[in-house]
Design a protein around this motif. Structure first.
Motif, PDB file in Angstrom:
ATOM      1  N   GLN A 132       0.829  -1.216   0.000  1.00  0.00           N
ATOM      2  CA  GLN A 132       0.000   0.000   0.000  1.00  0.00           C
ATOM      3  C   GLN A 132       0.861   1.262   0.000  1.00  0.00           C
ATOM      4  OE1 GLN A 132      -2.293  -1.052   3.556  1.00  0.00           O
ATOM      5  NE2 GLN A 132      -4.164  -0.916   2.340  1.00  0.00           N
ATOM      6  N   SER A 133       2.061   1.151   0.563  1.00  0.00           N
ATOM      7  CA  SER A 133       2.955   2.310   0.631  1.00  0.00           C
ATOM      8  C   SER A 133       3.716   2.524  -0.669  1.00  0.00           C
ATOM      9  CB  SER A 133       3.979   2.127   1.759  1.00  0.00           C
ATOM     10  OG  SER A 133       3.323   1.884   2.968  1.00  0.00           O
ATOM     11  N   GLY A 134       3.525   1.623  -1.630  1.00  0.00           N
ATOM     12  CA  GLY A 134       4.202   1.776  -2.926  1.00  0.00           C
ATOM     13  C   GLY A 134       5.646   1.311  -2.934  1.00  0.00           C
ATOM     14  N   ILE A 135       5.967   0.338  -2.065  1.00  0.00           N
ATOM     15  CA  ILE A 135       7.331  -0.207  -2.063  1.00  0.00           C
ATOM     16  C   ILE A 135       7.382  -1.341  -3.092  1.00  0.00           C
ATOM     17  CG2 ILE A 135       9.123  -1.316  -0.659  1.00  0.00           C
ATOM     18  CD1 ILE A 135       8.451   1.142   0.787  1.00  0.00           C
ATOM     19  N   LEU A 136       8.010  -1.089  -4.226  1.00  0.00           N
ATOM     20  CA  LEU A 136       8.068  -2.093  -5.297  1.00  0.00           C
ATOM     21  C   LEU A 136       9.449  -2.735  -5.300  1.00  0.00           C
ATOM     22  CD1 LEU A 136       6.231  -0.064  -8.072  1.00  0.00           C
ATOM     23  CD2 LEU A 136       5.308  -1.845  -6.575  1.00  0.00           C
ATOM     24  N   THR A 137       9.456  -4.058  -5.394  1.00  0.00           N
ATOM     25  CA  THR A 137      10.728  -4.791  -5.256  1.00  0.00           C
ATOM     26  C   THR A 137      10.945  -5.724  -6.451  1.00  0.00           C
ATOM     27  OG1 THR A 137       9.841  -6.791  -4.200  1.00  0.00           O
ATOM     28  CG2 THR A 137      10.268  -4.902  -2.759  1.00  0.00           C
ATOM     29  N   ASN A 138      12.121  -6.322  -6.485  1.00  0.00           N
ATOM     30  CA  ASN A 138      12.339  -7.418  -7.428  1.00  0.00           C
ATOM     31  C   ASN A 138      11.673  -8.675  -6.838  1.00  0.00           C
ATOM     32  OD1 ASN A 138      14.060  -8.419  -5.468  1.00  0.00           O
ATOM     33  ND2 ASN A 138      15.935  -8.111  -6.624  1.00  0.00           N
ATOM     34  N   ASP A 143      14.646 -12.042   0.381  1.00  0.00           N
ATOM     35  CA  ASP A 143      15.806 -11.140   0.372  1.00  0.00           C
ATOM     36  C   ASP A 143      15.656 -10.179  -0.806  1.00  0.00           C
ATOM     37  OD1 ASP A 143      18.216 -10.084   1.172  1.00  0.00           O
ATOM     38  OD2 ASP A 143      19.439 -11.639   0.225  1.00  0.00           O
ATOM     39  N   ALA A 144      14.454  -9.620  -0.950  1.00  0.00           N
ATOM     40  CA  ALA A 144      14.162  -8.787  -2.120  1.00  0.00           C
ATOM     41  C   ALA A 144      14.839  -7.429  -2.004  1.00  0.00           C
ATOM     42  CB  ALA A 144      12.655  -8.609  -2.259  1.00  0.00           C
ATOM     43  N   ARG A 145      15.081  -6.804  -3.156  1.00  0.00           N
ATOM     44  CA  ARG A 145      15.645  -5.455  -3.199  1.00  0.00           C
ATOM     45  C   ARG A 145      14.561  -4.490  -3.651  1.00  0.00           C
ATOM     46  NH1 ARG A 145      18.481  -7.497  -0.667  1.00  0.00           N
ATOM     47  NH2 ARG A 145      20.669  -8.019  -0.797  1.00  0.00           N
ATOM     48  N   ILE A 146      14.520  -3.321  -3.016  1.00  0.00           N
ATOM     49  CA  ILE A 146      13.566  -2.296  -3.450  1.00  0.00           C
ATOM     50  C   ILE A 146      14.042  -1.714  -4.783  1.00  0.00           C
ATOM     51  CG2 ILE A 146      12.534  -0.049  -2.921  1.00  0.00           C
ATOM     52  CD1 ILE A 146      12.823  -0.707   0.043  1.00  0.00           C
ATOM     53  N   ILE A 147      13.126  -1.689  -5.761  1.00  0.00           N
ATOM     54  CA  ILE A 147      13.461  -1.148  -7.081  1.00  0.00           C
ATOM     55  C   ILE A 147      12.973   0.298  -7.177  1.00  0.00           C
ATOM     56  CG2 ILE A 147      13.082  -1.441  -9.576  1.00  0.00           C
ATOM     57  CD1 ILE A 147      14.528  -3.773  -8.359  1.00  0.00           C
ATOM     58  N   GLU A 148      11.811   0.543  -6.593  1.00  0.00           N
ATOM     59  CA  GLU A 148      11.178   1.837  -6.772  1.00  0.00           C
ATOM     60  C   GLU A 148      10.227   2.087  -5.613  1.00  0.00           C
ATOM     61  OE1 GLU A 148       9.160   1.852 -10.551  1.00  0.00           O
ATOM     62  OE2 GLU A 148       8.444   3.891 -10.163  1.00  0.00           O
ATOM     63  N   VAL A 149      10.046   3.352  -5.249  1.00  0.00           N
ATOM     64  CA  VAL A 149       9.089   3.690  -4.201  1.00  0.00           C
ATOM     65  C   VAL A 149       8.105   4.710  -4.762  1.00  0.00           C
ATOM     66  CG1 VAL A 149       8.807   4.575  -1.854  1.00  0.00           C
ATOM     67  CG2 VAL A 149      10.884   3.324  -2.451  1.00  0.00           C
ATOM     68  N   ARG A 150       6.818   4.394  -4.669  1.00  0.00           N
ATOM     69  CA  ARG A 150       5.775   5.325  -5.145  1.00  0.00           C
ATOM     70  C   ARG A 150       4.824   5.622  -3.997  1.00  0.00           C
ATOM     71  NH1 ARG A 150       3.896   2.005 -10.395  1.00  0.00           N
ATOM     72  NH2 ARG A 150       5.861   1.946 -11.539  1.00  0.00           N
ATOM     73  N   PRO A 151       5.201   6.564  -3.145  1.00  0.00           N
ATOM     74  CA  PRO A 151       4.481   6.724  -1.869  1.00  0.00           C
ATOM     75  C   PRO A 151       3.265   7.637  -1.963  1.00  0.00           C
ATOM     76  CG  PRO A 151       6.394   8.150  -1.900  1.00  0.00           C
ATOM     77  CD  PRO A 151       6.331   7.503  -3.258  1.00  0.00           C
ATOM     78  N   PHE A 152       2.456   7.488  -3.034  1.00  0.00           N
ATOM     79  CA  PHE A 152       1.346   8.434  -3.257  1.00  0.00           C
ATOM     80  C   PHE A 152       0.333   8.420  -2.126  1.00  0.00           C
ATOM     81  CE2 PHE A 152       2.560   6.947  -7.642  1.00  0.00           C
ATOM     82  CZ  PHE A 152       3.455   7.977  -7.849  1.00  0.00           C
ATOM     83  N   ARG A 153      -0.033   7.221  -1.692  1.00  0.00           N
ATOM     84  CA  ARG A 153      -1.041   7.166  -0.626  1.00  0.00           C
ATOM     85  C   ARG A 153      -0.516   7.808   0.654  1.00  0.00           C
ATOM     86  NH1 ARG A 153      -4.478   1.804  -0.069  1.00  0.00           N
ATOM     87  NH2 ARG A 153      -5.715   3.299   1.117  1.00  0.00           N
ATOM     88  N   ILE A 154       0.772   7.606   0.929  1.00  0.00           N
ATOM     89  CA  ILE A 154       1.360   8.226   2.123  1.00  0.00           C
ATOM     90  C   ILE A 154       1.277   9.751   2.005  1.00  0.00           C
ATOM     91  CG2 ILE A 154       3.489   8.574   3.440  1.00  0.00           C
ATOM     92  CD1 ILE A 154       4.300   5.746   2.743  1.00  0.00           C
ATOM     93  N   GLU A 155       1.651  10.259   0.830  1.00  0.00           N
ATOM     94  CA  GLU A 155       1.620  11.720   0.643  1.00  0.00           C
ATOM     95  C   GLU A 155       0.197  12.267   0.801  1.00  0.00           C
ATOM     96  OE1 GLU A 155       5.457  12.301  -2.293  1.00  0.00           O
ATOM     97  OE2 GLU A 155       3.582  11.595  -3.153  1.00  0.00           O
TER      98      GLU A 155
END
Ligand code: ASP
Ligand code: MG
Length: 428
Positions: A132-138, A143-155
């Motif tokens: 929900q926070s927009g934390i997108l991973t591989n 042991d996933a790595r964050i690729i991108e963060v889209r924190p629209f709902r948080i904002e």
């Protein structure tokens, strides 16, 4: 309801500035992360809620990232192993995808409880999972790595005047699968969010008041380090220091977010902390800052006969991370830390079948001296080798670079090695 509370919050300490941006009142964003021991029971969650509310009153838009309560993650992991081995002839590994579904629940419990506790104090709050926070991973489960963060709902929620609570340690892959970020990964959630939100800083709260020059349980005269460079702390974390997770420091280094590591329950004026920043200073004189150790590592050795790409492909397919790789025409070696390999029993069997002459040495620990300029001259490495050899410790592997001198030793030798290296490099 939101407006009512927002009014009250303003009265209580943060007047809305004229012409402020729609997000909050243009207040600076503060990201705080609380570790498992800080939210271990409802009483402590209440004390964390008090701290969060105080930060809100002081005029910040606050985003709080939480770990699972106490040792919840270990408990869930043990349950999964039990379920995987029930009815099997030998202990079996649980599938990583299901582990992530299970382990991600730990942080959902603490996020909801903290949100409830904050609302009980008369402030508006809302909790979100990693996805929900927009934390997108591989899609490397466990042991996933964050690729991108889209924190629209948080904002959006900050703009409504709410305090946002985020479940750490988890995200969602592009295949819409729930992933976890490796042990200690709530720190990574916090720093990645701080970077994406343009936060002023990221505060990491735990049961210790910052970073020390060694593990004080092993080295009694370990020193508190009031300031540290990102690159040095990242190296420490990658080689076993537990205070802040390595991926989190890497995000801080890349984004320039400053980290403050503090103790949750004795953080007041005058309390100690460690401030971690990207160094702006030029090349420093050779200086050892800390001794770190990591138990439960495996040395993988190929004595010729295997091509490097075969070994790396097998490790990649099994989802195994490694470090200290060296290869030449006579063979090579790499070090596999097992912390984020939940399925080592199966992985070991697969590796042995795939690469029969690969030798896997278990029961080892890695011990490292970390600092700046350690490879500027040969002196630090010579001293490192001598300290261990005088104690009768013969490493299985020694590595040297500008930030780290490291050795793989028997697990039983690791504590003595840490004390001797600390005495020679840091305390001396
Ligand atoms: N709960 C997870 C762990 O124990 C993540 C974290 O605490 O940061 O590893
Ligand atoms: Mg942690």
């Amino acid at each position: 309801m939101a407006e009512k509370t927002a009014d009250r919050v303003q009265q209580e300490g943060s007047p809305r500035e004229p012409g402020a941006s729609p997000r909050g009142a243009g207040r600076p964003i503060l990201v705080q992360k609380y570790g498992g021991s800080s939210v271990a029971d409802v009483d402590r969650i209440g004390r964390v809620a008090d701290r969060v509310v105080a930060a809100r009153r002081a005029g910040h838009d606050v985003v709080v990232v939480v770990s699972a309560m106490g040792k919840t993650t270990d408990g869930l992991l043990a349950l999964a192993r039990q379920a995987a081995s029930a009815g099997a002839a030998a202990p079996a590994d649980p599938p990583r995808r299901e582990l992530d579904m299970l382990l991600s629940t730990g942080e959902r419990v603490s996020m909801a409880l903290l949100s409830i506790a904050i609302q009980a104090r008369g402030f508006e709050a809302i909790s979100f999972t990693g996805s929900q926070s927009g934390i997108l991973t591989n899609d490397r489960h466990f042991d996933a790595r964050i690729i991108e963060v889209r924190p629209f709902r948080i904002e959006d929620e900050l703009a409504r005047g709410r305090i946002v609570i985020v479940a750490g340690y988890q995200g969602m892959s592009y295949r819409r699968e729930i992933t976890t970020l490796g042990r200690g990964g709530s720190d990574t959630t916090a720093v990645a969010l701080a970077a994406a939100l343009g936060a002023e800083r990221c505060e990491i709260y735990s049961d210790v008041d910052g970073v020390y020059s060694a593990d004080p349980r092993v080295v009694p005269d370990a020193r508190h380090l009031p300031e540290l460079d990102c690159a040095v702390l990242q190296e420490m974390a990658e080689c076993g220091a537990k205070v802040v997770c390595a991926q989190a420091v890497e995000w801080a280094r890349r984004s320039g977010v400053a980290l403050y590591a503090r103790s949750t329950f004795d953080a007041g004026p005058g309390a100690r902390e460690t401030v971690v920043r990207r160094s702006t200073a030029g090349a420093q004189a050779s200086r050892a800052r800390a001794v770190v150790a990591e138990g439960n590592v495996v040395l993988a050795r190929a004595r010729g006969g295997h091509r490097l790409d075969e070994v790396l492909r097998a490790a990649g397919e099994l989802g195994i991370g490694f470090r200290d790789l060296s290869f030449g025409d006579g063979g090579g070696a790499l070090v596999i830390p097992l912390l984020n390999v939940p399925d080592w029993q199966g992985a070991r069997r697969t590796l042995a079948a795939l690469l029969p002459s690969l030798e896997l040495v278990e029961g080892l620990a890695s011990v490292s001296v970390v600092g700046d300029g350690l490879a500027a001259t040969a002196e630090p490495l010579i001293r490192f080798v001598e300290v261990l050899s005088r104690a009768g410790i013969a490493p299985r592997l020694t590595v040297a670079g500008p930030l780290r001198l490291g050795a793989l030793v028997g697990a039983a030798e690791a504590e003595a090695a840490q004390r001797l290296l600390h005495a020679s490099f840091v305390a001396g």
